[in-house]
Enzyme design. Structure first.
Site, PDB file in Angstrom:
ATOM      1  N   ILE A  26       0.823  -1.221   0.000  1.00  0.00           N
ATOM      2  CA  ILE A  26       0.000   0.000   0.000  1.00  0.00           C
ATOM      3  C   ILE A  26       0.853   1.266   0.000  1.00  0.00           C
ATOM      4  O   ILE A  26       0.367   2.340  -0.352  1.00  0.00           O
ATOM      5  CB  ILE A  26      -1.022   0.031   1.166  1.00  0.00           C
ATOM      6  CG1 ILE A  26      -0.366   0.250   2.521  1.00  0.00           C
ATOM      7  CG2 ILE A  26      -1.901  -1.212   1.145  1.00  0.00           C
ATOM      8  CD1 ILE A  26      -1.361   0.663   3.605  1.00  0.00           C
ATOM      9  N   PHE A  45       5.500   1.641  15.932  1.00  0.00           N
ATOM     10  CA  PHE A  45       6.780   1.504  16.629  1.00  0.00           C
ATOM     11  C   PHE A  45       6.512   0.972  18.031  1.00  0.00           C
ATOM     12  O   PHE A  45       5.487   1.295  18.641  1.00  0.00           O
ATOM     13  CB  PHE A  45       7.481   2.866  16.717  1.00  0.00           C
ATOM     14  CG  PHE A  45       8.090   3.329  15.425  1.00  0.00           C
ATOM     15  CD1 PHE A  45       9.438   3.106  15.143  1.00  0.00           C
ATOM     16  CD2 PHE A  45       7.319   3.996  14.485  1.00  0.00           C
ATOM     17  CE1 PHE A  45       9.999   3.537  13.956  1.00  0.00           C
ATOM     18  CE2 PHE A  45       7.874   4.433  13.278  1.00  0.00           C
ATOM     19  CZ  PHE A  45       9.219   4.203  13.012  1.00  0.00           C
ATOM     20  N   SER A  74      -8.186   1.979  15.502  1.00  0.00           N
ATOM     21  CA  SER A  74      -7.727   1.534  16.819  1.00  0.00           C
ATOM     22  C   SER A  74      -8.424   2.354  17.894  1.00  0.00           C
ATOM     23  O   SER A  74      -8.786   3.519  17.661  1.00  0.00           O
ATOM     24  CB  SER A  74      -6.214   1.734  16.930  1.00  0.00           C
ATOM     25  OG  SER A  74      -5.782   1.624  18.269  1.00  0.00           O
ATOM     26  N   TYR A  92       1.270   6.831  16.470  1.00  0.00           N
ATOM     27  CA  TYR A  92       0.300   5.791  16.090  1.00  0.00           C
ATOM     28  C   TYR A  92      -1.126   6.284  16.345  1.00  0.00           C
ATOM     29  O   TYR A  92      -2.011   6.148  15.491  1.00  0.00           O
ATOM     30  CB  TYR A  92       0.578   4.510  16.877  1.00  0.00           C
ATOM     31  CG  TYR A  92      -0.364   3.384  16.560  1.00  0.00           C
ATOM     32  CD1 TYR A  92      -0.207   2.628  15.403  1.00  0.00           C
ATOM     33  CD2 TYR A  92      -1.417   3.059  17.412  1.00  0.00           C
ATOM     34  CE1 TYR A  92      -1.073   1.582  15.102  1.00  0.00           C
ATOM     35  CE2 TYR A  92      -2.288   2.022  17.119  1.00  0.00           C
ATOM     36  CZ  TYR A  92      -2.112   1.288  15.961  1.00  0.00           C
ATOM     37  OH  TYR A  92      -2.983   0.264  15.669  1.00  0.00           O
ATOM     38  N   GLY A  93      -1.350   6.867  17.520  1.00  0.00           N
ATOM     39  CA  GLY A  93      -2.684   7.360  17.858  1.00  0.00           C
ATOM     40  C   GLY A  93      -3.162   8.422  16.883  1.00  0.00           C
ATOM     41  O   GLY A  93      -4.309   8.386  16.419  1.00  0.00           O
ATOM     42  N   LYS A 138      -4.183   6.976  13.553  1.00  0.00           N
ATOM     43  CA  LYS A 138      -5.480   6.297  13.585  1.00  0.00           C
ATOM     44  C   LYS A 138      -6.629   7.291  13.800  1.00  0.00           C
ATOM     45  O   LYS A 138      -7.746   7.052  13.328  1.00  0.00           O
ATOM     46  CB  LYS A 138      -5.479   5.212  14.668  1.00  0.00           C
ATOM     47  CG  LYS A 138      -4.511   4.054  14.371  1.00  0.00           C
ATOM     48  CD  LYS A 138      -4.868   3.308  13.088  1.00  0.00           C
ATOM     49  CE  LYS A 138      -4.111   1.990  12.970  1.00  0.00           C
ATOM     50  NZ  LYS A 138      -4.486   1.223  11.765  1.00  0.00           N
TER      51      LYS A 138
END
Length: 274
Positions: A61, A92, A137, A191-192, A195
């Site tokens: 992707i 990570f 998430s 990451y948060g 998402k």
């Protein structure tokens, strides 16, 4: 023509479990996909040994040419796609010492920008009655609640555009690289934020489908699979991959004619307020 489903990033973990579940529940051609053809073929053979018959599509992707080649394959062979589950993603580890600015750039490149490219290439070929599931998430809502009030207001608004969202995600990366993301109102989780962006993108795309293709009854939602024992989440997580697959598969198999959920954030098969 048989119905057809594609699951990104599915040679292991939750994606692999989603493919297994779809093969058991959905009378259609189910495509397992991944960057590495060797690992993908091995994953298909593993499911063959369970009596299941998924197919393999090489798909990275992060590579626009790979995404377009996959789109053209499904368009030419099947006339489009009935189910798309955007599962591919990276994170990570907490202990990783990679600079935060680099983590922000790398994480958003896959989890937000590449997934957005997937949507923008594949949404036009989703067939009437199709289902699109973006695997987000619970961290998306945690990160949202740690954003400044101004950012929260934009991410929760019903008039945020895709262009504005892209600009905000780009701003996060730039401010993270400059060591100024906290002053910019952002939380300390790349990451948060990636998402959060994906969940908001899902809301935008669902709104667009309602407006541009209302008769096609395509449902598009974001979901949290839960805390799942994978390479990403580690061995202490509470759910098995098969349990993590339950909500994404539920959304992928919403019955024909269903009008809801649409553009929602779903956990444990329940809509959660955004």
């Amino acid at each position: 023509m048989p119905k057809v489903a594609l699951v990104t990033g599915s040679n292991k973990g939750i994606g692999f479990a989603i493919v297994r579940s779809l093969c058991k529940q959905f009378n259609c051609d189910v495509f397992l996909s991944g960057r590495d053809a060797g690992r993908g073929t091995a994953a298909v053979e593993s499911l063959n040994s369970e009596g299941l018959k998924p197919l393999f599509q090489q798909l990275d992707i992060d590579n626009p040419e790979s995404v377009r080649a996959a789109r053209d394959f499904f368009n030419e062979k099947y006339g489009g796609l009935d189910v798309l589950i955007n599962n591919a993603g990276i994170a990570f580890k907490n202990a990783d010492t990679t600079p935060f600015g680099t983590q922000a750039e790398v994480t958003l490149k896959t989890n937000f920008f590449a997934t957005r490219d997937m949507c923008n290439e594949f949404l036009p070929i989703i067939k009437p009655g199709g289902r699109v599931v973006n695997v987000s998430s619970g961290m998306s809502s945690i990160a949202l609640n740690r954003c400044s009030p101004e950012l929260q207001a934009r991410f929760r608004s019903n008039d945020i555009t895709e262009e504005e969202l892209v600009g905000l995600m780009e701003r996060f990366v730039q401010e993270a690289q400059a060591g100024a993301h906290s002053q910019g109102g952002w939380p300390d989780t790349a990451y948060g934020v990636s998402k959060t962006g994906l969940t908001v993108l899902s809301r935008i795309h669902a709104r667009k489908l309602r407006h541009e293709r209302p008769a096609d009854q395509i449902l598009l939602n974001a979901c949290c699979p839960g805390w799942v024992r994978t390479d990403m989440a580690g061995p202490t997580a509470t759910k098995s991959p098969d349990e993590g697959a339950i909500t994404p598969v539920y959304l992928a198999l919403l019955p024909a004619g269903a009008g809801e959920p649409q553009g929602q954030f779903v956990m444990d098969k329940k809509v959660h307020p955004w």
